[in-house]
Design an enzyme around this catalytic site. Structure first.
Site: not given
Length: 507
Positions: A269, A274, A281, A292, A351, A353, A355
């Site tokens: 990933k 993010d 967030k 991230d 959030d 995201e 996956r």
């Protein structure tokens, strides 16, 4: 990178600093130290400082510097305690190596003799890793003063001799060379993960990955947004919609085995920043969301090391790279997205995201490359930090043999992992009334429901998922390790390289 070699006691240059790490609480001394007259003299000098003072230094991780004269030559001795010999393991050796390296830098000694303080051959490689990994600094964006320049160049001009017995050191020299390549892969991963989001976005991450094509047996392909959309990887497209920086899919192909040998698939990933998207967030510590992308950075570091080690296998790495931003074009809670494998996902939280992009990359990689097994890395869930803290990564999958092999490599490399269950009831939590599945399963078992989501995209291929949300960078609550300086850790790079070296024919 620091020059490390192996030599014998008779080759010691007494103008160098002597590092004595074989100071244990139980008094064990390796025979080669007792047999050498000069080393014995050094031990006598050490013992003359009194047992009460020395007993404290013998405790694991303690250190003390002594100045002595030996044959009218002034010598600096660094004592580093190893604790009880029976408790010595590979990660303690790695940590001690890091302590030695950092202390010598502090004292500005660039010529160092390290007395080997263990008899277990498998501890040699961790020692080298500790000596090297602890040197890492991320100074790319600091204003350089003369002092900064000196600090940055210290280990480029550093020479470390490992003092051991025997006349044949071929195996140790080979381990040194291998460790340097592995550590270089970790450094590459750390540099990418530490880089700020205004410098590393999907495009610049892809550009960096392209440089790996200069390594023998590696080719790199970059899928652009139009190609990603045409292929139906709508999870990746959806997450990247809110940003001006278009998503990329980075594919690194390493072929150094029979063409008919199925590859191992690695997926990482890489959300280069993010914000959480529309489900934004909190601002507190949002700056850490530059990390991230760590899963993708780890995979790229692995591929660099695989190529430079010339491992005899085939590996494909896929890194979906996006930036998750809120804007008028962002994907929204309530959207339903048709993924690469045809399943539909109800988006309840933008959030969640990671996956979404991993699912498309996993399904695409399995369909295109028919891998023998697949391993993914992702800073996926805060729930993993709540469950396991910041020193242990979660691992979940569908194949116990694969997971057990990875756990063994985790013990060897000191990159701790803990298996979480994937029971049937967790799949019930991601059922959707309006789509195949939904992208969150509620507060309970968040790490596991995220893995349950991903399992919809791996079919029956042996699969292991690493949630590195707590371990990808040093965070509050992380117990300090000398070889993991503040910032990105490159967690998983050494683990997977160990796994590939020892289990490449298992599947």
């Amino acid at each position: 990178m620091v020059n490390i070699t192996v030599t014998t006691p008779d080759k010691i240059d007494l103008s160098d600093v002597i590092i004595v790490v074989g100071i244990s609480e139980d008094g064990d001394i390796l025979s080669y130290i007792e047999k050498d007259s000069r080393l014995n003299q050094i031990l006598k000098k050490i013992n003359s400082f009194g047992q009460t003072h020395l007993n404290n230094i013998k405790k694991y991780g303690k250190s003390m510097t002594l100045g002595v004269n030996l044959d009218d030559t002034p010598i600096t001795i660094l004592l580093v305690g190893i604790g009880e010999s029976r408790k010595l393991n590979s990660d303690r050796v790695r940590h001690i190596g890091g302590l030695v390296s950092l202390k010598c830098k502090e004292l500005n000694f660039s010529k160092i003799n390290v007395l080997k303080f263990f008899s277990e051959p498998s501890f040699f490689e961790p020692l080298i890793e500790g000596l090297i990994l602890s040197q890492y600094e991320f100074n790319n964006f600091k204003e350089k003063s003369s002092k900064d320049e000196l600090d940055l160049s210290f280990f480029d001009n550093c020479n470390i001799n490992i003092i051991t017995d025997g006349s044949e050191h071929g195996a140790e020299l080979a381990q040194i060379n291998k460790s340097k390549v592995i550590c270089d892969g970790v450094f590459y991963s750390r540099n990418l993960a530490n880089s700020p989001p205004n410098h590393i976005n999907p495009d610049t991450l892809a550009s960096s990955a392209k440089s790996l094509a200069s390594i023998k047996n590696i080719s790199v392909q970059i899928l652009e947004q139009s190609q990603i959309k045409e292929m139906g990887m709508n999870g990746i497209i959806s997450v990247g919609k809110g940003s001006e920086n278009e998503p990329k899919v980075i594919i690194v192909n390493y072929n150094n085995s029979n063409a008919n040998d199925k590859p191992i698939l690695l997926v990482g990933k890489a959300v280069t920043f993010d914000t959480g998207g529309i489900s934004i967030k909190p601002s507190d510590r949002m700056d850490e969301m530059k990390f991230d992308k760590s899963g993708g950075c780890t995979v790229l570091g692995i591929m660099k090391a695989i190529g430079n080690l010339a491992l005899p296998l085939n590996v494909v790495a896929i890194i979906p790279a996006v930036e998750n931003m809120p804007s008028g074009s962002s994907y929204r809670p309530g959207d339903i997205v048709r993924m690469y494998n045809g399943k539909t996902v109800e988006v309840l939280n933008t959030d969640a995201e990671g996956r979404m992009i991993l699912a498309d990359a996993l399904a695409y990689g399995i369909t295109k490359y028919s891998p023998k097994c697949v391993i993914d890395f992702a800073t996926l869930t805060g729930a993993c930090i709540i469950a396991l803290g910041t020193n242990v990564a979660g691992i979940i999958g569908n194949n116990d043999k694969l997971i057990q092999q990875l756990k063994v490599s985790g013990i060897t490399t000191g990159e701790k992992i803990w298996q979480l269950p994937l029971y049937e009831e967790f799949f019930d939590l991601i059922k959707s009334n309006v789509a195949s599945i939904k992208n969150i399963g509620g507060r309970t078992g968040g790490t596991i429901t995220a893995a349950a989501f991903l399992s919809n995209f791996v079919e029956n291929v042996p699969w292991a998922h690493f949630d590195i949300a707590g371990t990808a960078w040093t965070q509050d609550g992380t117990s300090e390790k000398s070889y993991n300086p503040k910032g990105a850790t490159g967690f998983g790079t050494r683990l997977i390289l160990n796994f590939l070296e020892n289990n490449r024919d298992s599947f």
